[in-house]
Write a protein that holds these residues in place. Structure first.
Motif: not given
Lengths: 384, 301
Positions: B178-191, B193-197
């Protein structure tokens, strides 16, 4: 030096067409084949191609026609009207003198316009829509019979053999199925039957339970489905799944073992099919030889009448070339219209063709699917 | 009586649309991208299921509904594998390339998957062996019937939706999604792994799609390589109707589309079914452009 080279080049330009011109004279007789080798009708198309290939190879092994080899040019129209025009143009560009095809009427219709303009002899083995021969094309023929004949046969069968009164007719909006449905409706009403249900399915669908539920509640004695076997099989299966008792009769596009495979034997048993006879039920020496040769080469029986009709189309072209000693499409067409009478065909004697290019006579019969899932020639047939 | 039967018919068709729609909705929720190859993956589920069941039946010598259990696992694993592969090869390199390029890439994958199926399995209609599907029908109220298979399909659909919902809203990975759905960049900053999600999304979505393919294939018993288009397109529309990116929305949209189509076909004519169904859908979208449940855009998945 430069001038010399130019001279040589110029000479070559002059010579090459002459050489290729010579080659054309002695070259093979080019015949086009347009069939659905992919898509919904691929099963039929592939089998028809096998049939044609069989006869072509036999002909070439026996020295060809008029001493010339036969070369076939195969194009796949996928049963699609759009693709049909494209491949028809390709065959015209390849310089064929005659074309066998297409399978379904929807694909044959646009192609016939292109072949007519190019002046090519065009024989369809299997497209039975009436309107195909209403366009005044002088070089278009069929070796199959009109939907109109089958409609009359189906109406007679329902009235005389089944003894039903209130019937339904279901088609799928394709050129062929709608034509057959309309003819059947007309003849059925002329014979005094009541057509209480008349509608169409969308052949792209998988689920026909909505319309089946309605048919099941309409109190019909019999329903005639004029579409193709993939949908026919699903209709039978879902009729069984819904627990409905519907007496189905299906048109000749359902004359195919895949119908039973899709439906399941228990759902298909008791269904009638109006059609040209299966290859194994045609009792002429030519037909038996064709079935034997087919089995010997491919290890399977020719499964549908359309495979046999494809062979017949080639047979007719070969016969016409042999008789006229010509490969001119105009001469061949004229011969078929006026002089070709009582040809010993693979599908029975070909009485001849009328001025529109429709084959005279009929060979339709009714089959019933038995408990073992086989098409059996029904013992009772309507009056001819 | 006929009304009840038609409703059951409609719910059955609708549950198939819903099952396929879940895959569209998951990918859209996370990537804002329409995975047109989903229909192709769904179709591959039917083909792989055919191969596995045929092999199993040849192995044990008879056909039984129990063969569907190992088949289901094999199909989900295989199609999830296709999904991850497609994401890695065709989508990930285009993730920063705007919206149009991945869309075209997805359409390309749809054609590739379809052509591959046709070339590998042939163009003719394929049929599942009889005896695989649990037979039997239950008569409700006189002539109205519901088959054991219909009940199973419905149960499986609702169960899956519930599991998926719980996964997305009650687990750590789901929260990350759900975090990635909202914002890829911020999710990445939160630690995260966007690619894995995203790879996980492409594991679950196509896995479900493959399963739907197996269910549709066995339910109707026969199919060909065009299966992906006919169901894929409807399911995509169902996802939009329910509010794309929303899991219960996909279910609702699928059911609604199935029922509307069925009533149009059963009471008017199958020829007019699509016209009627889509006129109604267009009206719904005019009044609710984000779909029926697609309101809270920020919380989408």
């Amino acid at each position: 030096m430069m001038r010399k080279l130019l001279l040589i080049a110029f000479a070559l330009i002059l010579i090459v067409p002459v050489l290729s011109g010579c080659k054309r004279e002695a070259g093979p007789i080019k015949i086009g084949v347009q069939l659905p080798l992919t898509g919904d009708f691929a099963y039929e198309g592939q089998g028809m191609l096998k049939s044609i290939q069989l006869l072509v190879d036999q002909t070439n092994a026996a020295g060809g026609i008029l001493g010339r080899k036969v070369e076939i040019f195969v194009e796949d129209d996928a049963g699609d009207p759009g693709q049909s025009s494209q491949v028809a143009q390709k065959l015209v560009d390849a310089g064929v003198i005659a074309v066998i095809g297409a399978y379904n009427s929807s694909a044959t219709e646009p192609a016939s316009v292109i072949y007519n303009e190019a002046g090519i002899l065009h024989i369809t083995p299997s497209s039975t829509a009436t309107r195909l021969t209403e366009k005044g094309f002088k070089r278009f023929f069929r070796v199959c019979f009109l939907d109109d004949r089958q409609g009359l046969f189906a109406a007679k069968f329902m009235k005389e053999v089944m003894g039903v009164q209130k019937i339904g007719i279901l088609h799928d909006n394709s050129t062929y199925a709608q034509g057959l449905a309309e003819h059947t409706k007309r003849y059925a009403e002329q014979l005094g039957l009541t057509v209480a249900f008349y509608d169409a399915i969308n052949p792209a669908d998988k689920d026909f339970t909505p319309i089946l539920t309605r048919i099941g509640g309409a109190g019909l004695d019999a329903v005639y489905f004029t579409g193709y076997h993939a949908q026919g099989g699903l209709l039978l299966k879902q009729t069984g799944d819904l627990g409905l008792k519907i007496q189905w009769i299906m048109g000749n596009a359902c004359n195919n073992p895949e119908l039973i495979q899709i439906a399941g034997v228990e759902n298909a048993a008791g269904t009638f099919v109006t059609t040209e006879p299966l290859p194994k039920d045609v009792n002429t020496p030519e037909a038996r030889k064709y079935v034997e040769d087919f089995k010997a080469r491919y290890g399977e029986e020719p499964a549908s009448v359309w495979w046999m009709m494809a062979a017949e189309a080639f047979n007719v072209i070969r016969y016409a070339i042999e008789q006229t000693k010509s490969t001119d499409p105009g001469v061949l067409a004229e011969f078929l219209h006026t002089q070709a009478k009582n040809i010993p065909g693979i599908t029975g004697t070909i009485i001849g063709w009328d001025e529109k290019g429709d084959r005279l006579g009929t060979i339709h019969v009714a089959y019933v699917i038995n408990e073992k899932g086989e098409f059996i020639l029904y013992p009772q047939q309507p009056s001819p | 009586m006929q009304f009840l039967q038609q409703t059951i018919n409609g719910i059955t068709i609708g549950s198939f649309y819903a099952l396929v729609a879940l895959g569209y909705t998951m990918v859209y929720g996370v990537l804002k991208m329409i995975n047109f190859a989903h229909g192709g993956m769904f179709m591959w589920g039917a083909y792989i299921g055919l191969t596995v069941t045929t092999g199993l039946v040849a192995l044990v010598g008879y056909a039984s509904p129990w063969a569907l259990v190992p088949t289901l696992i094999a199909v989900m694993v295989a199609v999830a594998g296709i999904g991850v592969l497609v994401e890695r090869v065709a989508y990930r390199p285009l993730r920063t390339a705007g919206r149009l390029a991945p869309l075209i890439s997805a359409l390309g994958m749809a054609f590739i998957l379809e052509s591959l199926a046709r070339n590998v399995y042939g163009a003719s209609w394929k049929t599942y062996l009889p005896g695989l599907v649990p037979g039997g029908r239950v008569a409700l109220l006189g002539n109205v019937r519901i088959s054991v298979m219909q009940v199973l399909v419905l149960l499986v659909s609702f169960l899956l939706m519930a599991l998926l919902y719980l996964f997305v809203y009650r687990t750590r990975v789901g929260t990350a999604m759900r975090a990635v759905a909202q914002d890829h960049e911020v999710s990445r900053l939160m630690g995260i792994d966007v690619d894995r999600i995203i790879a996980t999304v492409f594991l679950i979505g196509p896995g479900l799609g493959g399963m739907a393919g197996l269910i549709v294939g066995t339910y109707y018993g026969s199919f060909d390589f065009t299966l992906g288009w006919s169901f894929g397109l409807r399911a995509f529309i169902a996802a939009i109707l329910g509010g794309i990116g929303n899991i219960p929305g996909a279910m609702l949209g699928g059911m609604l589309l199935g029922i509307v189509e069925t009533f149009a076909a059963g009471y008017i004519s199958p020829q007019w079914k699509d016209v009627i169904a889509y006129v109604i859908l267009i009206f719904i979208l005019i009044f609710r452009p984000t779909g029926l449940l697609g309101e809270r855009v920020a919380e989408k998945l």
